[in-house]
Write an enzyme that holds these catalytic residues in place. Structure first.
Site, PDB file in Angstrom:
ATOM      1  CG  ASP A 296     -56.639 -49.492-101.372  1.00  0.00           C
ATOM      2  OD1 ASP A 296     -56.318 -48.905-102.042  1.00  0.00           O
ATOM      3  OD2 ASP A 296     -57.458 -49.560-100.364  1.00  0.00           O
ATOM      4  NE  ARG A 297     -50.821 -57.539-104.580  1.00  0.00           N
ATOM      5  CZ  ARG A 297     -49.637 -57.710-105.168  1.00  0.00           C
ATOM      6  NH1 ARG A 297     -48.877 -56.926-105.152  1.00  0.00           N
ATOM      7  NH2 ARG A 297     -49.237 -58.863-105.854  1.00  0.00           N
TER       8      ARG A 297
END
Length: 230
Positions: free
Chosen positions: A59-60
């Site tokens: 995830d970012r």
């Protein structure tokens, strides 16, 4: 760009910084896969298009180890290894809350709502849900924070985030899953700390650690714990 931890003719492993994206999304920001293609082209003076295959994602707002394939052979074999659960990943997470049990295995069924980009965990199967399992143990604590080690047994979207939240331990900075304050840099305190697998081509054992973030809280919680990871 992310720091390169390991590379050979077939794979490249990087330490992704929180905020970087692995693959392109609607933000339009340059993804790591494109940065790596440029790096490989310039560093090794490769003509034409450079191959760099995405094997898995983070995830970012998460930092830590990400594996990319430099050859199609490696990509095909790594994809199969991930599918069979032959790649072992360990994460470190910081939570304000201490888990009721210091170690255990969590078993949920996760449903993802794409519109809100959010996952939901239940103890019983729901329509379109996928089984999610992980093991966790408490590594260390300060007066206000706790360091939890997580071994993923399945790979579902936002799995660690939603499963830890479900036992009352949302990850520090993760407003989406119940923490009360964001981190100043927009990250969440989750690190893809360790990865271990048999090399898809050479068949040698690969065992790699991401460095502990250069942050007072991470360093304090990791003190005395790090040798256990080796």
């Amino acid at each position: 760009m992310a720091d390169i931890i390991y590379q050979d003719n077939h794979i490249i492993v990087v330490n992704k910084h929180p905020g970087e994206i692995v693959q392109g999304d609607k933000s339009g920001d340059e993804p790591l896969v494109e940065s790596l293609k440029r790096y490989l082209k310039e560093t090794f003076a490769k003509p034409g298009n450079v191959f760099c295959g995405v094997v898995h994602r983070l995830d970012r707002p998460v930092g830590g180890l990400v594996v990319f394939a430099k050859t199609s052979k490696a990509l095909t074999r790594l994809n199969e290894m991930f599918r069979k659960g032959e790649v072992h990943k360990t994460y470190w997470a910081i939570s304000r809350n201490r888990p009721a049990e210091e170690s255990g295995e969590l078993h949920h069924y996760i449903t993802t709502v794409e519109k809100s980009n959010k996952s939901f965990a239940s103890l019983t199967p729901k329509k379109d849900s996928k089984e999610a399992r992980l093991r966790y143990r408490l590594l260390s604590s300060t007066d206000r924070y706790n360091l939890i080690e997580v071994e993923l047994l399945t790979g579902r979207k936002h799995q660690i985030r939603v499963q830890l939240s479900s036992i009352g331990c949302p990850i520090k900075g993760d407003l989406k899953y119940g923490d009360k304050r964001s981190n100043p840099d927009g990250s969440i305190s989750l690190l893809a700390r360790h990865i271990e697998f048999i090399h898809p081509v050479s068949k040698q054992k690969i065992s790699l650690d991401a460095p502990v973030p250069d942050d007072n809280l991470w360093q304090a919680l990791a003190e005395g714990v790090e040798p256990k990871q080796k």
